[in-house]
Scaffold this motif. Structure first.
Motif, short mmCIF file in Angstrom:
data_model
loop_
_atom_site.label_atom_id
_atom_site.label_comp_id
_atom_site.label_asym_id
_atom_site.label_seq_id
_atom_site.Cartn_x
_atom_site.Cartn_y
_atom_site.Cartn_z
N ASP A 30 0.80 -1.22 0.00
CA ASP A 30 0.00 0.00 0.00
C ASP A 30 0.84 1.27 0.00
OD1 ASP A 30 -2.47 -1.29 -0.02
OD2 ASP A 30 -2.34 -1.66 2.13
N LYS A 31 2.00 1.19 0.63
CA LYS A 31 2.85 2.38 0.73
C LYS A 31 4.31 1.96 0.80
CE LYS A 31 3.42 6.62 3.46
NZ LYS A 31 2.93 7.40 4.61
N LEU A 32 5.12 2.55 -0.04
CA LEU A 32 6.52 2.18 -0.11
C LEU A 32 7.39 3.43 -0.04
CD1 LEU A 32 8.51 -0.22 -0.63
CD2 LEU A 32 8.39 0.37 -3.06
N ALA A 33 8.29 3.48 0.94
CA ALA A 33 9.26 4.56 1.04
C ALA A 33 10.54 4.15 0.32
CB ALA A 33 9.56 4.88 2.50
N LEU A 52 2.49 5.30 -3.35
CA LEU A 52 1.26 4.69 -2.87
C LEU A 52 0.79 3.66 -3.87
CD1 LEU A 52 -0.61 7.90 -1.64
CD2 LEU A 52 0.86 6.35 -0.31
N LYS A 53 0.42 2.47 -3.38
CA LYS A 53 0.04 1.35 -4.23
C LYS A 53 1.08 1.14 -5.33
CE LYS A 53 -4.92 1.89 -3.41
NZ LYS A 53 -6.27 1.99 -4.02
N MET A 58 3.16 0.32 -11.05
CA MET A 58 4.04 -0.32 -12.02
C MET A 58 3.29 -1.25 -12.95
SD MET A 58 7.46 -1.09 -9.75
CE MET A 58 6.59 -1.95 -8.43
N GLY A 59 1.95 -1.30 -12.84
CA GLY A 59 1.16 -2.16 -13.72
C GLY A 59 1.25 -3.62 -13.39
N LEU A 60 1.64 -3.97 -12.13
CA LEU A 60 1.80 -5.36 -11.73
C LEU A 60 0.60 -5.91 -10.98
CD1 LEU A 60 5.53 -5.25 -10.57
CD2 LEU A 60 4.62 -5.93 -12.80
N SER A 61 -0.41 -5.07 -10.76
CA SER A 61 -1.63 -5.54 -10.11
C SER A 61 -2.82 -4.83 -10.76
CB SER A 61 -1.60 -5.25 -8.61
OG SER A 61 -1.64 -3.86 -8.37
N ARG A 67 0.28 6.19 -6.94
CA ARG A 67 0.86 7.52 -7.08
C ARG A 67 2.25 7.54 -6.48
NH1 ARG A 67 -1.75 11.78 -8.56
NH2 ARG A 67 -0.34 13.12 -7.39
N PHE A 68 3.04 8.52 -6.91
CA PHE A 68 4.36 8.71 -6.32
C PHE A 68 4.54 10.17 -5.96
CE2 PHE A 68 4.83 8.99 -10.93
CZ PHE A 68 5.52 10.18 -11.10
N ASP A 69 5.37 10.40 -4.96
CA ASP A 69 5.67 11.75 -4.48
C ASP A 69 7.15 11.76 -4.10
OD1 ASP A 69 5.92 14.19 -3.23
OD2 ASP A 69 4.01 14.05 -2.17
N LEU A 70 7.99 12.36 -4.94
CA LEU A 70 9.44 12.27 -4.78
C LEU A 70 10.08 13.65 -4.85
CD1 LEU A 70 10.14 9.38 -7.33
CD2 LEU A 70 9.79 9.13 -4.86
N THR A 71 11.24 13.78 -4.27
CA THR A 71 12.13 14.91 -4.53
C THR A 71 13.37 14.36 -5.21
OG1 THR A 71 13.15 14.72 -2.33
CG2 THR A 71 11.29 16.25 -2.58
N ALA A 72 13.93 15.10 -6.15
CA ALA A 72 15.07 14.60 -6.92
C ALA A 72 16.07 15.71 -7.16
CB ALA A 72 14.60 14.02 -8.25
#
Length: 410
Positions: A30-33, A52-53, A58-61, A67-72
Motif C-alpha cells: 500500500d505504501k513504499l518509502a 502509494l500502491k 508499475m502495472g503489476l496488479s 501515485r508517487f511523491d518524490l524529490t530529486a
C-alpha cells in the motif's frame, strides 16, 4: 509507464561507461518509502520519497490509483560534459549542472514542480507537466532563466567523458551531403507530430543566430505537427522586437515550412552596414517583415525564402561619401569637367548625415527586389532600385543621386 517512457533520456549516460545504483526500500503493497542514488558518466541522480500502491503504479496488479511523491536532484561537475552526451553544449558560460525538483504523478501523468538550480552559469527555475494521453502525449513547461546562448548550445559538443574520467574519441564529423542523400530533410520535423504541448520562457538574455536579445518573453504551442510561437517579445539593439512564427511538419500534399511575422521598433544599430565602398552607421530604425521558408531544413534554405520586408530609419551617417561636397561643387560648376570633378571628389571619403531612410522589398526564391529604397539628406536624396541575392550575397543595384541644386543639373 511514465518512468519507462523517460528511460531513453538516461540511456546516453548509462552507455558512457560503468554505472552504479544504490537503493533502500521500506513498506508494503500500500505504501513504499524509497531512497535511491544513480551514478553514471561522472553525474549523480538522487531521489527520495514514497509511492502509494506501488504495484498498481508499475502495472503489476489490477486497478489503478498508484501515485508517487518524490524529490530529486540531478548534478554533474560540468554542464558541457553532461550535455555532450546528447550532442549539445551548455546554453550558458561553463559551470556545473545542478537541478532540484519535486516529482509527483501516477501511471499516466508526471508533474515536475519547484524546479530550480543552474545549467552552467545560468540560473534556472520552472515547472513541467507530462500527460500520456491516448492520442499524443501532452507536455507543458514554464521556464525562467538567466542569459542563454543558443548558438553556443548548438556548437560542436566537446569530447564525451566516460564515467572513468577519460575522454572518449569524438565521432567523425558528419558528411552533410551524404546525410542529405540518405534522409529526407523533413524527417527531423516528424517529431512535431508525436507530441502536443504548451511552453513559456522568460530569460534575462538570449543569443541566437548572431543576435543578442534582452528581457525575452516567449509563449509556444505545439499541436497537430506545428510548433507556433504565439508571442515573442524582447529587446534588441536598444529597441524592441516582437512577432510570431510557426514551424510545421510535412502534411499531405504540403512540404514542411517556417513562417515568420515580426516587427521592430526603435532599434539603434551599433555596427556599420556595408553598401559596397560605403557604409551606414547609427540612427534609429523600425522594420516589419512577413517571411516564409518552404522545407527549411533542406539545403540552401535562403533559396526557398519568400515574403516582404520594410525598413524605416531616422538619423545616422553615410560614411565614404560627402554629398555636401557634391552639392556645393555642382552649384558652382560651369562646365561638364567641373561636374565630373565634383562627383569624384564627393566619393573620396568623408561622410554625410542622413535624415531618413525608407524602403520596401519583395522576396522570391531568396532574391530581394526593391523599387522604392530612398535616403534623404540635407544635401539631397539618393534612390536605389535593384536586387539583392541573399544566398549568393550579390547586389545588382541602380543608385541615383539627386543633389539639392537649384536649378537642377541637366
Amino acid at each position: 509507464p511514465v518512468a519507462a517512457q523517460l528511460l531513453p533520456v538516461a540511456a546516453p549516460a548509462l552507455a558512457a561507461g560503468p554505472a552504479s545504483l544504490r537503493a533502500r526500500l521500506a513498506g508494503d503493497r500500500d505504501k513504499l518509502a524509497l531512497e535511491a542514488t544513480l551514478e553514471a558518466a561522472n553525474g549523480k541522480l538522487e531521489a527520495g520519497g514514497e509511492a502509494l500502491k506501488p504495484l498498481a503504479l508499475m502495472g503489476l496488479s489490477p486497478g489503478n490509483g498508484g501515485r508517487f511523491d518524490l524529490t530529486a536532484r540531478l548534478s554533474h561537475p560540468d554542464a558541457d560534459t553532461a550535455l555532450a552526451l546528447y550532442g549539445l553544449r551548455s546554453p550558458a558560460a561553463p559551470g556545473p549542472l545542478d537541478l532540484y525538483a519535486k516529482l509527483t504523478g501516477d501511471a499516466q501523468r508526471l508533474s515536475v514542480s519547484g524546479l530550480k538550480g543552474a545549467i552552467g552559469a545560468a540560473a534556472v527555475a520552472g515547472s513541467l507537466k507530462l500527460d500520456r494521453k491516448p492520442t499524443r502525449p501532452w507536455v507543458e513547461a514554464e521556464v525562467q532563466t538567466g542569459p542563454l546562448d543558443v548558438d553556443r548550445m548548438l556548437e560542436a559538443a566537446p569530447a564525451q567523458v566516460s564515467a572513468a574520467g577519460s575522454a572518449s574519441a569524438p565521432s567523425p564529423d558528419p558528411d552533410p551531403a551524404a546525410d542529405a542523400a540518405q534522409r529526407p530533410a523533413s524527417a527531423d520535423l516528424d517529431a512535431l507530430r508525436r507530441w502536443d504541448g504548451r511552453f513559456a520562457l522568460t530569460a534575462a538574455g538570449l543569443k541566437a543566430g548572431g543576435l543578442s536579445f534582452t528581457d525575452v518573453a516567449a509563449r509556444l504551442q505545439l499541436a497537430d505537427g506545428a510548433l507556433a510561437a504565439e508571442r515573442f517579445d524582447a529587446g534588441l539593439a536598444g529597441g524592441r522586437v516582437g512577432g510570431r512564427a510557426t514551424l510545421s511538419a510535412a502534411a499531405s500534399g504540403r512540404q514542411p515550412q517556417l513562417s515568420l511575422s515580426a516587427t521592430a521598433e526603435g532599434m539603434k544599430p551599433s555596427g556599420a552596414y556595408a553598401l559596397g565602398a560605403l557604409s551606414l552607421t547609427g540612427g534609429v530604425a523600425d522594420a516589419e517583415t512577413e517571411l516564409l521558408i518552404v522545407d527549411p531544413l533542406a539545403a540552401d534554405p535562403l533559396r526557398r525564402l519568400s515574403g516582404t520586408a520594410r525598413l524605416s530609419a531616422r538619423g545616422g551617417v553615410l560614411r565614404g561619401a560627402d554629398l555636401t561636397v557634391l552639392r556645393d561643387r555642382l552649384r558652382q560648376a560651369d562646365r561638364p569637367q567641373a561636374l565630373l570633378e565634383g562627383a569624384l571628389r564627393s566619393l573620396q571619403g568623408g561622410q554625410t548625415p542622413v535624415t531618413t531612410l525608407d524602403g520596401s522589398a519583395r522576396i522570391e526564391n531568396g532574391v530581394a527586389e526593391t523599387l522604392d529604397a530612398r535616403m534623404e539628406t540635407a544635401a539631397g536624396g539618393v534612390g536605389a532600385v535593384g536586387q539583392v541575392d541573399l544566398a549568393a550575397r550579390r547586389i545588382v543595384m541602380l543608385v541615383t543621386v539627386e543633389p539639392d541644386v537649384d536649378p537642377p543639373v541637366p
